[in-house]
Design a protein around this motif. Sequence first.
Motif: not given
Length: 348
Positions: A187-193
């Motif tokens: 989920v953090l990768d999604m938000l980073e993107h």
Amino acid sequence: MNRAVIPHVLNSAPLDALTRPLHDLRISVIDRCNFRCPYCMPEEQYAHDHAFLAKHERLRFEEMTRLARAFIAQGVRKLRLTGGEPLLRRELPVLVRMLAGLAGVEDLALTTNGVLLPRLAQELRDAGLMRLTVSLDTLDAETFRHLSGGRGEVAEVLAGIAAAEQAGFSKLKLNCVVMRGVNDVQVLDMLEHFRGSGHIVRFIEYMDVGTINGWQAERVVPSAELLARIGARWPLEPLARGYRGEVAERYAFADGGGEIGFISSVSQPFCGDCTRARLSADGKLYTCLFAQTGHDLRAPLRAGASDAELEALIGARWRQRADRYSELRADLRAAGNPEKVEMYTIGG
Ligand SMILES: C[S@@+](CC[C@H](N)C(=O)[O-])C[C@H]1O[C@@H](n2cnc3c(N)ncnc32)[C@H](O)[C@@H]1O
Ligand code: SF4
């Protein structure tokens, strides 16, 4: 878009047995899908000869529009098209144009897995679609393949999002179903993107919709846990709820990176504010996402019911509504998991 309010409507809008007004209608335009997400239509449950609705069983666009008008007369102001995968329904922009032209519609949105957006986003926009929600559970290619049942590539959805932006849809909602041990670490990768893009990622607790997805409570990641994880990386500030019946709890990145949301039907049920009706592609009215049965509107429609009769049927059904499955989930499941309508039938 004709936003005229029909004065007599407001007085006659029904309240259900728990005093909830009818305000939103989700219309499933097709029960088929080009994905096989394991939390919705697990591949092994759908043999290639599975009997989806035949063409004559599905409502025609004129029938959907007529029913939508009857729902509007009973208080509905927001329409959302869904499925199955709604973009598989042929000529969908024609339906969008018909619905966009109805007096009383204040919001017209669509939820899609995004794969067909490069082909359709501009036509949908031109036809009057106001908002788009795209489902995207992970940016990791391998996990995406698993979560689409081996039918899709994450690059296709990202291309769909780009096409939506190009067509003029801004502030997309991006629905992400979170399953423990599957995509929760991503989920953090999604938000980073997506931070700073203007789009709103919304994390949805994995729900026991239907019966075939073999739901396991252990797979649910409570929103409070996710919130803590995300907040540890980027400080968050709670935002006020936009309107009654809004299902997402909203937060803003304190550094101005935009907004995110949490839909917590399992850990924090919101039945008390649920103002949604759902119409399946074959014309059944469902008054709860977790309903066991629907109420057939296609038969009276095809038997020649008048507008007033259709409105009366909808109003009467809504007044009887007492559903609050999410609040009763533990007890109902303990008493033997009831067989419920499947997600791909009513579209979320
Ligand atoms: C049923 S789909 C229909 C529209 C379209 N096919 C799509 O996936 O966006 C609507 C939404 O329901 C979500 N969904 C499906 N099954 C779910 C489940 N068991 N728990 C939580 N959300 C679910 C999907 O992720 C999607 O965002
Ligand atoms: S969630 Fe949407 S894309 Fe996935 S199987 Fe269900 S209907 Fe299809």
